[in-house]
Enzyme design. Structure first.
Site, PDB file in Angstrom:
ATOM      1  N   ASN A  77       0.797  -1.401   0.078  1.00  0.00           N
ATOM      2  CA  ASN A  77       0.146   0.003  -0.065  1.00  0.00           C
ATOM      3  C   ASN A  77       0.914   1.173  -0.069  1.00  0.00           C
ATOM      4  OD1 ASN A  77      -2.312   1.520   0.112  1.00  0.00           O
ATOM      5  ND2 ASN A  77      -3.307   0.209   1.158  1.00  0.00           N
ATOM      6  N   HIS A 107      23.026   1.397  13.408  1.00  0.00           N
ATOM      7  CA  HIS A 107      24.123   1.965  13.841  1.00  0.00           C
ATOM      8  C   HIS A 107      24.646   1.080  15.167  1.00  0.00           C
ATOM      9  CE1 HIS A 107      23.809   4.926  10.632  1.00  0.00           C
ATOM     10  NE2 HIS A 107      22.548   5.118  11.116  1.00  0.00           N
TER      11      HIS A 107
END
Length: 175
Positions: A77, A107
């Site tokens: 969608n 990270h």
């Protein structure tokens, strides 16, 4: 899990791919495209021919592109974001609600390495449904036939035939 160091040698190839993808995604998201042309442009982004049984509503976003793998009979969608340097795979029959984020990059926590990136693939198994505005984090597998509730943040694997909701998402029942 792989770590890319914030060094020129690690990021040169990545940055070239990102630039190519950004051009194509901009072309894709500005102006009208029927599903056939959407799949054609995204096939160029991903580097293979996407099956014509898939339906993707725009806008669609990716920060890398070639590490997205799509099966057949998938529905994605509007306004989804695939952060795919680490890999994002959708198996056959997957449903992706609006505003979903599939994220395969993180990270390191250590501040001296924090500008590096750590990649870990996201796998959405056959016939799973990811509800609107859900976020699936790096390294997560959502099991076959499972449902992720709208607005959930999925931080760990979800077994097959389960419904998981919340932040962090927890399995609340079996299907």
């Amino acid at each position: 899990m792989i770590e890319y160091k914030r060094e020129k040698s690690d990021f040169d190839k990545i940055n070239k791919t990102v630039e190519h993808t950004n051009k194509l995604i901009s072309k894709l998201n500005f102006g009208y495209h029927d599903n056939e042309s959407i799949l054609k442009i995204l096939s160029e982004v991903m580097g293979y021919e996407i099956d014509s049984s898939n339906e993707i509503n725009l806008p669609f976003n990716s920060d890398f592109g070639p590490n997205i793998k799509l099966g057949k009979n998938i529905f994605i969608n509007r306004n989804c974001m695939f952060v795919d340097l680490g890999g994002v795979t959708l198996e056959d029959g997957v449903l992706i609600g609006p505003d979903v984020k599939l994220i395969s990059v993180n990270h390191p926590l250590e501040s001296a390495r924090r500008h590096n990136v750590v990649v870990d693939p996201v796998l959405i198994k056959e016939n799973a449904w990811i509800g609107a505005n859900a976020i699936v984090l790096p390294g997560v597998t959502v099991g076959k036939n499972s449902v992720i509730g709208a607005g959930s943040v999925v931080t760990r694997d979800v077994p097959a035939n389960s419904v998981a909701v919340g932040n962090p998402a927890k399995v609340i029942k079996k299907i």
